[in-house]
Each structure stands twice: as C-alpha cells, then as structure tokens.
Scaffold this motif. Sequence first.
Motif, short mmCIF file in Angstrom:
data_model
loop_
_atom_site.label_atom_id
_atom_site.label_comp_id
_atom_site.label_asym_id
_atom_site.label_seq_id
_atom_site.Cartn_x
_atom_site.Cartn_y
_atom_site.Cartn_z
N THR A 366 0.85 -1.23 0.06
CA THR A 366 -0.14 -0.26 0.05
C THR A 366 0.84 1.32 -0.12
OG1 THR A 366 -0.09 -0.03 2.42
CG2 THR A 366 -1.79 -1.24 1.26
N ARG A 367 0.26 2.34 -0.02
CA ARG A 367 1.11 3.67 -0.11
C ARG A 367 1.59 4.04 1.23
NH1 ARG A 367 0.23 7.82 -3.76
NH2 ARG A 367 -1.48 6.80 -4.41
N LYS A 368 0.99 3.28 2.23
CA LYS A 368 1.44 3.83 3.32
C LYS A 368 2.84 2.97 3.49
CE LYS A 368 0.61 2.84 8.25
NZ LYS A 368 -0.26 2.38 9.49
N SER A 369 3.00 1.78 2.92
CA SER A 369 4.35 1.07 3.05
C SER A 369 5.39 1.95 2.22
CB SER A 369 3.97 -0.25 2.55
OG SER A 369 3.75 -0.41 1.30
N VAL A 370 5.00 2.50 1.18
CA VAL A 370 5.65 3.21 0.28
C VAL A 370 6.23 4.36 1.00
CG1 VAL A 370 6.13 4.21 -1.92
CG2 VAL A 370 4.81 2.36 -1.80
N ASN A 371 5.54 5.24 1.69
CA ASN A 371 5.53 6.53 2.38
C ASN A 371 6.30 6.18 3.83
OD1 ASN A 371 4.99 7.88 0.07
ND2 ASN A 371 3.00 8.21 0.73
N GLY A 372 6.11 5.15 4.15
CA GLY A 372 6.58 4.92 5.49
C GLY A 372 7.84 5.34 5.90
N GLY A 373 8.97 5.01 5.12
CA GLY A 373 10.27 5.37 5.36
C GLY A 373 10.33 6.98 5.40
N ILE A 374 9.60 7.69 4.29
CA ILE A 374 9.80 9.10 4.41
C ILE A 374 9.26 9.77 5.62
CG2 ILE A 374 9.13 11.17 3.28
CD1 ILE A 374 9.03 9.58 0.51
N ILE A 375 8.05 9.23 6.05
CA ILE A 375 7.32 9.67 7.16
C ILE A 375 8.41 9.46 8.47
CG2 ILE A 375 5.25 9.57 8.52
CD1 ILE A 375 3.81 8.99 6.18
N GLY A 376 8.64 8.30 8.42
CA GLY A 376 9.44 8.05 9.71
C GLY A 376 10.92 8.84 9.61
N GLY A 377 11.32 9.33 8.36
CA GLY A 377 12.89 10.10 8.27
C GLY A 377 12.27 11.32 8.66
N VAL A 378 11.14 11.87 8.40
CA VAL A 378 10.73 13.17 8.73
C VAL A 378 10.66 13.38 10.36
CG1 VAL A 378 9.04 14.94 8.83
CG2 VAL A 378 9.65 13.88 6.54
N ILE A 379 9.77 12.52 11.02
CA ILE A 379 9.52 12.54 12.21
C ILE A 379 10.92 12.31 13.03
CG2 ILE A 379 8.55 11.07 14.28
CD1 ILE A 379 6.45 10.32 12.35
N GLY A 380 11.78 11.29 12.64
CA GLY A 380 13.17 11.30 13.17
C GLY A 380 13.89 12.58 13.35
N ALA A 381 13.73 13.45 12.03
CA ALA A 381 14.54 14.63 11.89
C ALA A 381 13.89 15.65 12.80
CB ALA A 381 14.58 15.00 10.48
N VAL A 382 12.70 15.66 12.99
CA VAL A 382 11.88 16.78 13.88
C VAL A 382 12.48 16.45 15.21
CG1 VAL A 382 9.68 17.45 14.77
CG2 VAL A 382 10.09 16.92 12.61
N LEU A 383 12.53 14.99 15.72
CA LEU A 383 12.81 14.85 17.02
C LEU A 383 14.41 15.17 17.17
CD1 LEU A 383 11.19 11.36 17.55
CD2 LEU A 383 10.37 13.32 18.59
N VAL A 384 15.32 14.99 16.51
CA VAL A 384 16.59 15.37 16.69
C VAL A 384 16.65 16.78 16.71
CG1 VAL A 384 18.72 15.45 15.56
CG2 VAL A 384 17.45 13.18 15.51
N ALA A 385 15.92 17.41 16.02
CA ALA A 385 16.00 18.98 15.81
C ALA A 385 15.57 19.40 17.28
CB ALA A 385 15.25 19.67 14.95
N ALA A 386 14.17 18.76 17.69
CA ALA A 386 13.79 19.19 19.29
C ALA A 386 14.89 19.09 20.08
CB ALA A 386 12.58 18.49 19.23
N ALA A 387 15.53 17.88 20.02
CA ALA A 387 16.60 17.40 21.16
C ALA A 387 17.64 18.64 21.11
CB ALA A 387 16.96 16.29 20.72
N VAL A 388 17.88 18.92 19.94
CA VAL A 388 19.39 19.94 19.86
C VAL A 388 18.70 21.33 20.49
CG1 VAL A 388 20.76 21.17 18.42
CG2 VAL A 388 20.36 18.71 17.78
N GLY A 389 17.42 21.60 20.11
CA GLY A 389 17.27 23.07 20.52
C GLY A 389 16.97 22.95 21.95
#
Length: 409
Positions: A366-389
């Motif tokens: 499904t589309r979710k399985s295709v975009n899952g990696g992108i979404i996970g990457g975005v969430i991960g980046a946001v969490l890292v940015a929040a931690a650095v902030g």
Amino acid sequence: MSAEKLRDSVDTVHRLGKKSTPATFNGRPRSIIIQFGLRTVKEEVWSKSREARVCQDLHIYFKKDYIKEDREARAKLYPLVQEAKKRNLKAYLLEGYAMIDGRRVDPPPEALRLQTRRSDFTVHICSATRYEAGTTIRMKLLVFLLMFVWKLSVSRGGLSLSLTWSLPDVADTEVSCVFMERCILPCSFQADTRVFIDWFQLTAGDFCTHSYYDNQDQLQHQHQMYRNRTSLFKDQISRGNASLQLTGVKVQDEGRYQCCTSTMNENNSSFVNVKVDAPVQEVNIQQVENRMSCSSEGIYPQPELTWSTTPPSNINLHNTTTVQQNEEQLYSISSSLILSDNDTDLVYSCTVKTRRNNMTASLSRTRKSVNGGIIGGVIGAVLVAAAVGLFLFYKKKKLHRHNLQKQHD
C-alpha cells in the motif's frame, strides 16, 4: 501377412459348447477356437494380435492353448529353468523348449514326439451387450480380424468409404508416483500354480528390482537402490497379480520398468513408465524495503515461477529468478522484484507451478508502506532537531545564570 496366406494357414474355426437360447443364455457369448495348420503363423498372429487396439475396441481377446506335446515338454523343462534362475542365469520357457543363458535347451528325449497336431488358438468375446445370444458371427470376419491390416471398403451411390485398422504395439502403462510415498506398478498374468516373476528397471541399466520364484522373494541380486523398498502382493499372486509395490519413492525411481512372468503355460512381458512428482507444498513471499521476494523448495520436476498483480497493471515486473537442485534431485526456486515508488495499492502474487499442481502466495503493498520510510525520516529529523534545540536552550540558560552570578560577585 496377406489375407490369402492367413486363409491357407487356418485349418478350422468353430464355436465351443452348445448354442444358447434366450432361456439359457448366461450373459456371455461362447468362445470360438481357431486351429492353425502352421505353428509359425499362429505365433505371428498371437504376437501381433493378442492385445491389439482393434480387438480391444471390439471386446475380443485371445488365449493361446499349447498342444499336448508342448505342455509335456514345458513340464520337464520347468525345473531346469528354475535352477538356472537360482544361479542368476537368464532363463525362460518357450513353446517346446527353453532358453537358458542364451542357449536353447530341448526337453529330455522321452518327452519328444512328432509335433504334427494342429495348434489351437481360442478367441473369447467379452461383451455380452454387443453380441447377444443367437447372434451369428461370420467365421470369415474373425479370420479377417486377425490380419495385420484389416481394410473394409464400402461403396454406395458413388460415395466410397475406406476404413483401415492397423494393429499397433501395446502401449506402456503410465504410472505417476509421489515423492516419499508408496506407488504400485501394475502387472498381471494368467494364474498358474508355479510362476517366475521378475521386475527390472530398464532406464538406469537393467537393474534387478525384484524377483520371486519357489513361492518366495529372491532378492540376492536385487539392486541396492531398491533394498527394503519393494514387495509383491503375496496373497494375490495365485490370482495372477504380479504388481510391484514401491515405498519411499525417490526421484531416481523414475524411468521404464519391465515385468516378466513365466508359467508352465506362457511367458508374458509388460512395461511400465514411472514418473515421479514432488508437488509444491508451500510458497513464501515477503517484502523488504522496495524488494519483493518469493521462494519454494522440495519440488520435482523443475517448476515454473510467475508474478502477477491484482488489479492487473501495465507495469513491467522485472524479476530475477534462480533455480537450484539438491542431492535428492529436488528443486528449489526463488525470485525477486524491485518495486517502483509509483506502483502503490497493488497486491503482488507469486505462483509456483509443476505438472502436478500449483500454489500461489500474495502480499499487499500500500501507499503507507511506500511513504512509511519518508514519514519516519521526517519524524526522526523533527525529534533530533527538538533535542538539539532543548540542549542549546538549557545551555544558554545555564550560561546566563553563570554571568549573573559573576556580576553579583
């Protein structure tokens, strides 16, 4: 053999027993006996016609009756053939003599007489529905039936119909066996009190598969490949059953087999073609990132693997397939697809097929399985940015406190 030669060689043709009436008819037509003046002609007719397709279609079968002198000779030669087989020599009975180790052996002199009597050949008509009581069968028809090519021409009103029946060789029996299961190779003979039964595997080099005489198995010369895997139906041998049971079927068992039976009255030989199948038991399918893979194993003969989608799509399913064979000669097959990011919301199906069966496994992408990696990457980046902030915020706050304390001092 021409029709003229056959007519000249046939001495008499007549029915056996009394003529039936509608009240006494037992459902079986009377047998017909054909007496030949020449033994060679009888043998030629016997070898070509006893199981010919045209005779089967007409529900007619043949039974050869040895003359008295031949029966006496075979009775005296039987012990010699039996002893030769015990010594692992190829031996069998013919009409008035035996062949032992490639040499002709005649009976003792007291059994020899001038064989001037006629040779009998009995024809049995099996189908009572086709030939009812009181029906007259022209004897000429039976003579023509025994010709090697029987041609019947009918002309009516300028229309000519030519029907030709040829007597083909008897086809081998086809048997399909399943890997590691038991399988029965059929063989039968005219029941007698004493019989030699020999089975051979011809494809691999005339291997002795099973031997039986003196009312017991004789396995001294059995090929090691068949040890503890063959048996006969002992309780049915007296009824003419020489079928071979093979257990733990292997791929190597595939091939052509010969069943040879020899009794006081006749020698018979038949052939069985054995095919071995290891059907598809399971198909495994999985997806790792953008790769879809499918596999199956323990299959024979070599399988085919195909991909499809539901709903059907126009995309090219470029796949890489590999096939391997293990020491048991069983096949394993595997294939993989590289998925495109545009091919979403499809069900991928993998089918593995052999001549015996096929099996399919499916997996949804499904589309979710295709975009899952992108979404996970975005969430991960946001969490890292929040931690650095947060880290910078607390560090800045700590530095501010330190400066205030220094000014106060």
